[in-house]
Design a protein around this motif. Structure first.
Motif, PDB file in Angstrom:
ATOM      1  N   ASP A   1     -35.501 -30.778  38.814  1.00  0.00           N
ATOM      2  CA  ASP A   1     -35.869 -31.381  37.523  1.00  0.00           C
ATOM      3  C   ASP A   1     -36.940 -32.451  37.702  1.00  0.00           C
ATOM      4  OD1 ASP A   1     -34.108 -29.782  36.096  1.00  0.00           O
ATOM      5  OD2 ASP A   1     -32.500 -31.278  36.138  1.00  0.00           O
ATOM      6  N   ASP A   2     -36.823 -33.234  38.773  1.00  0.00           N
ATOM      7  CA  ASP A   2     -37.837 -34.249  39.055  1.00  0.00           C
ATOM      8  C   ASP A   2     -39.173 -33.604  39.415  1.00  0.00           C
ATOM      9  OD1 ASP A   2     -36.181 -36.457  38.579  1.00  0.00           O
ATOM     10  OD2 ASP A   2     -35.425 -36.433  40.632  1.00  0.00           O
ATOM     11  N   ILE A   3     -39.127 -32.509  40.155  1.00  0.00           N
ATOM     12  CA  ILE A   3     -40.363 -31.794  40.497  1.00  0.00           C
ATOM     13  C   ILE A   3     -41.039 -31.280  39.230  1.00  0.00           C
ATOM     14  CG2 ILE A   3     -41.284 -29.714  41.611  1.00  0.00           C
ATOM     15  CD1 ILE A   3     -39.149 -30.191  43.835  1.00  0.00           C
ATOM     16  N   GLU A   4     -40.259 -30.704  38.321  1.00  0.00           N
ATOM     17  CA  GLU A   4     -40.822 -30.216  37.056  1.00  0.00           C
ATOM     18  C   GLU A   4     -41.441 -31.366  36.257  1.00  0.00           C
ATOM     19  OE1 GLU A   4     -41.261 -27.082  35.911  1.00  0.00           O
ATOM     20  OE2 GLU A   4     -40.563 -26.463  37.894  1.00  0.00           O
ATOM     21  N   TRP A   5     -40.775 -32.512  36.245  1.00  0.00           N
ATOM     22  CA  TRP A   5     -41.295 -33.677  35.535  1.00  0.00           C
ATOM     23  C   TRP A   5     -42.607 -34.145  36.171  1.00  0.00           C
ATOM     24  CZ3 TRP A   5     -41.960 -38.938  36.786  1.00  0.00           C
ATOM     25  CH2 TRP A   5     -42.259 -39.753  35.695  1.00  0.00           C
ATOM     26  N   LEU A   6     -42.660 -34.168  37.499  1.00  0.00           N
ATOM     27  CA  LEU A   6     -43.886 -34.571  38.189  1.00  0.00           C
ATOM     28  C   LEU A   6     -45.022 -33.590  37.928  1.00  0.00           C
ATOM     29  CD1 LEU A   6     -42.237 -35.774  41.488  1.00  0.00           C
ATOM     30  CD2 LEU A   6     -43.541 -37.220  39.898  1.00  0.00           C
ATOM     31  N   ILE A   7     -44.705 -32.304  37.843  1.00  0.00           N
ATOM     32  CA  ILE A   7     -45.727 -31.299  37.508  1.00  0.00           C
ATOM     33  C   ILE A   7     -46.313 -31.596  36.135  1.00  0.00           C
ATOM     34  CG2 ILE A   7     -46.057 -28.868  36.883  1.00  0.00           C
ATOM     35  CD1 ILE A   7     -44.087 -28.190  39.181  1.00  0.00           C
ATOM     36  N   SER A   8     -45.474 -32.030  35.206  1.00  0.00           N
ATOM     37  CA  SER A   8     -45.957 -32.326  33.855  1.00  0.00           C
ATOM     38  C   SER A   8     -46.925 -33.503  33.831  1.00  0.00           C
ATOM     39  CB  SER A   8     -44.782 -32.596  32.906  1.00  0.00           C
ATOM     40  OG  SER A   8     -44.224 -33.878  33.133  1.00  0.00           O
ATOM     41  N   LEU A   9     -46.927 -34.331  34.874  1.00  0.00           N
ATOM     42  CA  LEU A   9     -47.842 -35.481  34.950  1.00  0.00           C
ATOM     43  C   LEU A   9     -49.211 -35.121  35.507  1.00  0.00           C
ATOM     44  CD1 LEU A   9     -45.521 -38.211  36.504  1.00  0.00           C
ATOM     45  CD2 LEU A   9     -46.053 -37.846  34.096  1.00  0.00           C
ATOM     46  N   GLN A  10     -49.368 -33.960  36.090  1.00  0.00           N
ATOM     47  CA  GLN A  10     -50.582 -33.635  36.809  1.00  0.00           C
ATOM     48  C   GLN A  10     -51.885 -33.928  36.079  1.00  0.00           C
ATOM     49  OE1 GLN A  10     -50.878 -32.964  40.130  1.00  0.00           O
ATOM     50  NE2 GLN A  10     -48.736 -33.529  40.029  1.00  0.00           N
TER      51      GLN A  10
END
Length: 90
Positions: A73-82
């Motif tokens: 879930d944290d990885i998905e959230w970080l992807i959304s910040l790209q």
């Protein structure tokens, strides 16, 4: 606003990263005010600044130690910040 992200260093030590999100208040000459997502800064639990070097990895610029994200879930959230983060410490 902030978010805690579970991480692990290369030696297997558990820790967490705090992501601090500072919105940008935007008031165009014409139209409505808007708050846009602005800068994101990353800190280790000790307060040390970290660089977000890839979606799954942070790095301490002083020691060059890496910290790896543990939660999908944290990885998905970080992807959304790209588009905002572009891989640097905000």
């Amino acid at each position: 606003m902030s978010r805690s992200i579970a991480v692990q260093n290369a030696d297997g030590g558990d820790d967490y990263v705090v992501a601090e999100i500072r919105p940008v208040h935007h008031r165009p000459l014409s139209g409505n005010e808007a708050e846009l997502q602005g800068t994101v800064s990353f800190y280790l639990s000790t307060g040390q600044v970290l660089n977000h070097v890839s979606v799954e990895r942070f790095e301490n610029p002083m020691t060059e130690e890496s910290y790896y994200v543990l939660n999908d879930d944290d990885i998905e959230w970080l992807i959304s910040l790209q588009p905002i983060d572009s891989g640097t410490n905000g």
